[in-house]
Design an enzyme around this catalytic site. Structure first.
Site, PDB file in Angstrom:
ATOM      1  N   ASP A  11       0.862  -1.180   0.000  1.00 48.50           N
ATOM      2  CA  ASP A  11       0.000   0.000   0.000  1.00 48.50           C
ATOM      3  C   ASP A  11       0.900   1.231   0.000  1.00 48.50           C
ATOM      4  O   ASP A  11       1.807   1.351   0.830  1.00 48.50           O
ATOM      5  CB  ASP A  11      -0.900   0.024   1.237  1.00 48.50           C
ATOM      6  CG  ASP A  11      -1.979  -1.039   1.187  1.00 48.50           C
ATOM      7  OD1 ASP A  11      -2.290  -1.528   0.087  1.00 48.50           O
ATOM      8  OD2 ASP A  11      -2.523  -1.379   2.256  1.00 48.50           O
ATOM      9  N   ASP A 130     -13.088  -4.501  -1.740  1.00 47.33           N
ATOM     10  CA  ASP A 130     -12.987  -4.276  -0.302  1.00 47.33           C
ATOM     11  C   ASP A 130     -14.366  -4.546   0.275  1.00 47.33           C
ATOM     12  O   ASP A 130     -15.347  -3.904  -0.110  1.00 47.33           O
ATOM     13  CB  ASP A 130     -12.557  -2.842  -0.009  1.00 47.33           C
ATOM     14  CG  ASP A 130     -11.154  -2.558  -0.498  1.00 47.33           C
ATOM     15  OD1 ASP A 130     -10.335  -3.497  -0.510  1.00 47.33           O
ATOM     16  OD2 ASP A 130     -10.863  -1.409  -0.878  1.00 47.33           O
TER      17      ASP A 130
END
Length: 259
Positions: A11, A130
């Protein structure tokens, strides 16, 4: 059983590697290019990069980071975050990525999945999902809801239905991330992973929660995942990629070579 892929996830925020828990409290933990090269050298099968604030901030992906990564690793890698058009996809691919991961943009414009698959082939289009557990309801019969903008915005879309839709639209793979398990190191959300793996025919990457070698085995066996995504378990030096692959192989899960 086909060999299971081992995929570290990086990330990136403001050009730096970051990690949080359940999408909150992110901390700077290093340089993403250096980390990617180390994981490549240690035996990662692929690498995934997410610009975690690009969509929420309404900007494009970090192409400079993509280019630097492409110069330093020689395994497939996918990039996501801030990709909202075929032109964005093309730019990321030309910068060196082999796959494009779209999440928020696909929810807002599902036709983008079709367009990307038609332009670059299904193998290049990964759908990032997600997902948050919300309980079964008439609107969300699976009990899981798709959330976008880095976990900030619920959509009211059922996770299982969305997985089936993107497959029908031409996606080649789904990266399934449990927001509830993300960064906890308590294990993948196996019920969710199994549900989505059974609902589609394309590969599903289990993401969110890996904290011990047995978690990877559970995702690959009980969860039916084609690949396991890892972050904290390797970022913080708990295990090396070789150690994790050796454990999986010892548990009877076929993995690609790690020596």
């Amino acid at each position: 059983m086909l060999s299971k892929r081992f995929i570290p996830c990086l990330d990136v925020r403001d050009g730096r590697l970051t990690k949080g828990i359940k999408f909150k409290g992110n901390q700077d933990i290093g340089d993403p290019v250096e980390t990617a090269r180390r994981y490549y050298e240690e035996g990662a099968d692929e690498i995934v990069f997410y610009d975690i604030t690009a969509s929420a901030e309404g900007r494009g992906i970090f192409l400079d980071v993509v280019e630097r990564v492409a110069e330093n690793i020689f395994i497939p890698f996918s990039v996501g975050g801030g990709i909202s058009s075929v032109a964005d996809m093309r730019a990321a691919l030309l910068a060196g990525a082999e796959k494009i991961s779209i999440n928020s943009a696909a929810v807002k414009n599902p036709a983008l999945v079709n367009q990307g698959a038609e332009a670059f082939g299904s193998q290049a289009i990964v759908i990032g999902m997600d997902v948050k557990k919300v309980g079964v309801s008439p609107e969300l019969p699976s009990g899981y809801e798709v959330v976008i903008h880095g976990g900030r915005r619920p959509t009211g879309i059922d996770a299982r239905a969305w997985a089936q839709e993107v497959e029908a639209r031409g996606a080649g793979e789904i990266c399934l991330n449990s927001i509830d398990a993300d960064g906890t190191c308590d294990g993948y959300e196996i019920t969710l992973t199994r549900m989505i793996s059974d609902a589609v025919r394309i590969p599903v990457i289990a993401s969110g929660g890996a904290g011990a070698p047995e978690h990877l085995v559970e995702a690959a066996t009980k969860g039916g995942a084609s690949a396991v995504l890892v972050a904290s378990i390797v970022h913080y030096g708990r295990y090396t990629i070789r150690e994790l692959k050796e454990y999986m192989a010892g548990a009877g899960v076929p993995v690609r070579s790690y020596w």
